[in-house]
Write an enzyme that holds these catalytic residues in place. Structure first.
Site, PDB file in Angstrom:
ATOM      1  N   LYS A  22      52.018  15.795  -5.367  1.00 38.48           N
ATOM      2  CA  LYS A  22      51.414  15.155  -4.185  1.00 38.48           C
ATOM      3  C   LYS A  22      50.598  13.939  -4.593  1.00 38.48           C
ATOM      4  O   LYS A  22      50.698  12.875  -3.974  1.00 38.48           O
ATOM      5  CB  LYS A  22      50.513  16.150  -3.461  1.00 38.48           C
ATOM      6  N   ASN A  23      49.792  14.097  -5.647  1.00 40.18           N
ATOM      7  CA  ASN A  23      48.867  13.017  -6.006  1.00 40.18           C
ATOM      8  C   ASN A  23      49.541  11.823  -6.671  1.00 40.18           C
ATOM      9  O   ASN A  23      48.898  10.805  -6.927  1.00 40.18           O
ATOM     10  CB  ASN A  23      47.742  13.557  -6.903  1.00 40.18           C
ATOM     11  N   CYS A 126      38.848  15.971   2.282  1.00 38.51           N
ATOM     12  CA  CYS A 126      38.340  17.302   1.933  1.00 38.51           C
ATOM     13  C   CYS A 126      36.816  17.340   1.945  1.00 38.51           C
ATOM     14  O   CYS A 126      36.162  16.386   1.560  1.00 38.51           O
ATOM     15  CB  CYS A 126      38.782  17.673   0.522  1.00 38.51           C
ATOM     16  N   ARG A 131      32.097  11.744  -1.797  1.00 41.58           N
ATOM     17  CA  ARG A 131      33.303  10.968  -2.097  1.00 41.58           C
ATOM     18  C   ARG A 131      33.257   9.537  -1.555  1.00 41.58           C
ATOM     19  O   ARG A 131      33.996   9.175  -0.649  1.00 41.58           O
ATOM     20  CB  ARG A 131      34.547  11.700  -1.585  1.00 41.58           C
ATOM     21  N   ASP A 316      40.813  20.004  -9.854  1.00 41.77           N
ATOM     22  CA  ASP A 316      41.737  20.556  -8.855  1.00 41.77           C
ATOM     23  C   ASP A 316      42.261  21.950  -9.225  1.00 41.77           C
ATOM     24  O   ASP A 316      42.991  22.558  -8.429  1.00 41.77           O
ATOM     25  CB  ASP A 316      42.925  19.604  -8.637  1.00 41.77           C
ATOM     26  N   ARG A 408      48.829  21.058   3.338  1.00 43.09           N
ATOM     27  CA  ARG A 408      48.639  19.680   2.891  1.00 43.09           C
ATOM     28  C   ARG A 408      49.137  19.499   1.466  1.00 43.09           C
ATOM     29  O   ARG A 408      49.561  18.405   1.093  1.00 43.09           O
ATOM     30  CB  ARG A 408      47.146  19.310   2.936  1.00 43.09           C
TER      31      ARG A 408
END
Ligand code: UD1
Length: 429
Positions: A22-23, A126, A131, A316, A408
């Site tokens: 995903k990233n 999130c 952030r 993560d 997600r």
């Protein structure tokens, strides 16, 4: 709202195909904005975040074509996206879209680099800390953009194009590095990015940009040099495997016991996490097919782990490791150094019987004999999957609410675990 029901206590046996990361997929899709030619991405995971970014790019005028199923293809094959940003008709990314996914803020870099302007809402994302985007803005300024902040929007302008420059990050930032790379790729002159993030997803994006005609060297090290080019062309690129999905399932197997082949996984993408798993008592071996993880009989040993940028242990995977350590024989220490509020899973794990105490940025996890199923609630993407891992080893039924967080970032989680013998089902509505 969907829920996931898990009845714990079954070991996992079989194979789990690892999806594209995903990233990496998200910044690669965003890189499609840098050229009027078509960028073809293979092995893109089918995730809610990918679909959301498709909507965001669509709003800028990008056409994304998803070809139909090919003969012999299975659900385990990633999707192919043909991304065509021939005409960018709108350089604004509105709040309603960006607030749903933080990484979509990154469109600011290719938009200002190619179009000379971008107006992008400050992100949401999130709930794991403040952030901020100050370092992304700093990078754009260093490359010649002027920045205004107005009504919750960042307005970046570079009427005569961006200029090569030096970007020195005071702390390692993945999003900052993606931003600097994409902006520098089309800047006039040479740029140097110091203290760059070394994450494999940065390398994947740099590889793709180079296929598009960019001149980037040093990706994967903390000093990246980018010689700007006036335009980029189309290319074809396959998204690298998801190291976080790999580590998550590896921890699930260590938790339940059993023997699972993580197909397509690459050990060099998560060596620090694999080392921790071995210390905790799991067996890890690497074959041509992927990474094989097993644990038979013996209990779990406690570990001391601190999260840090790549190549260290990833933030993560912090929540998943904490779930695993709830069953260790002794006390583990897990220190989070990347995000200040990333312990939201602690209270939910406690509902399953975990014994966890927080001391500042460190969690002390006292291993318990058994966990017991309970209704729990997901708070963010990685926290929610940590609850799944705990539930797989808990006695009785656990109901994980707010599954949209899982969707997600984890493709067909219930299917992948179910095929290995877990009792997992999705309850719609
Ligand atoms: C990316 C990942 C996310 C991962 C994180 C850290 C994607 C889509 N997301 O997020 O899954 O958890 O890297 O590995 O790839 N910071 C600032 N100012 C900024 C930007 C960041 O202070 O302008 C801080 C952050 O608050 C955080 C640290 O830098 O404390 C690292 O964040 P960063 O690496 O930028 O995370 P993301 O790119 O958002």
């Amino acid at each position: 709202m969907d829920r996931i029901r898990i009845v714990g206590g079954r070991p996992l046996h079989g194979a789990i195909p690892i999806s594209g990361a995903k990233n990496a997929a998200l910044p690669l899709m965003i890189a499609g904005l840098l050229t009027e030619e078509t960028l073809i991405l293979d092995n893109v995971p089918r995730l809610a975040d990918v679909a959301q970014l498709q909507r965001i790019l669509g709003n800028h005028g990008v056409d994304i074509l998803v070809p139909g199923k090919k003969k012999g293809a299975t659900v385990d094959d990633g999707q192919t996206l043909h991304i065509s940003a021939a005409k960018i008709i709108d350089t604004t990314a509105p709040y309603e879209l960006v607030s749903k996914m933080r990484a979509s803020f990154w469109v600011v870099a290719p938009l200002v680099a190619r179009m000379g302007e971008a107006k992008v809402s400050m992100p949401g994302g999130c709930a794991i800390g403040t952030r901020p985007v100050d370092l992304l803005i700093m990078a754009l300024e260093q490359l010649g953009a002027t920045i205004e902040i107005e009504g919750g929007y960042v307005i970046a302008r570079a009427k005569n194009g961006l200029k090569g420059g030096e970007v020195v990050f005071p702390k390692v930032t993945v999003g900052g590095t993606h931003t600097a790379l994409m902006a520098a790729a089309l800047a006039n002159g040479t740029s140097v990015i110091e203290n760059a993030a070394r994450e494999p997803e940065i390398v994947d994006v740099a590889d793709c940009l180079n296929k598009m005609g960019a001149k980037i060297t040093g990706a994967g090290t903390s000093r990246i040099v980018v010689e700007g080019v006036p335009r980029l062309k189309g290319a074809r690129h396959s998204v690298l495997p998801d190291r976080i999905e790999t580590g998550t399932y590896a921890m699930a197997v260590a938790m339940t016991g059993g023997d699972v082949m993580l197909q397509g996984a690459r050990p060099e993408l998560l060596q620090a996490a694999l080392d921790v798993l071995v210390k905790s008592g799991a067996q890890v071996s690497v074959t041509n097919e992927g990474i094989r993880v097993s644990r038979n009989g013996g209990g779990l040993a406690p570990v001391d782990v601190t999260t840090a940028p790549f190549p260290e242990f990833p933030t993560d995977l912090q929540a998943q490791l904490m779930a695993l350590m709830t069953r260790a024989r002794g006390t583990s220490h897990i220190t989070e150094t990347i995000f200040e509020n990333r312990f939201m899973h602690v209270q939910e794990l406690a509902r399953l019987g975990a014994q966890i105490r927080l001391e500042g940025q460190t969690a002390l996890i006292e291993g318990v004999e058994k966990l017991k199923g309970a209704p729990v609630m997901a708070t963010d993407l990685r926290a929610s999957v940590s609850l799944v891992i705990a539930a797989l080893a808990a006695e009785g039924e656990t109901m994980v609410n707010r599954v949209y967080h899982l969707d997600r970032g984890f493709e067909r989680l219930e299917d992948k675990l179910g095929r290995c013998g877990a009792d997992v089902s999705r309850i719609s509505g």
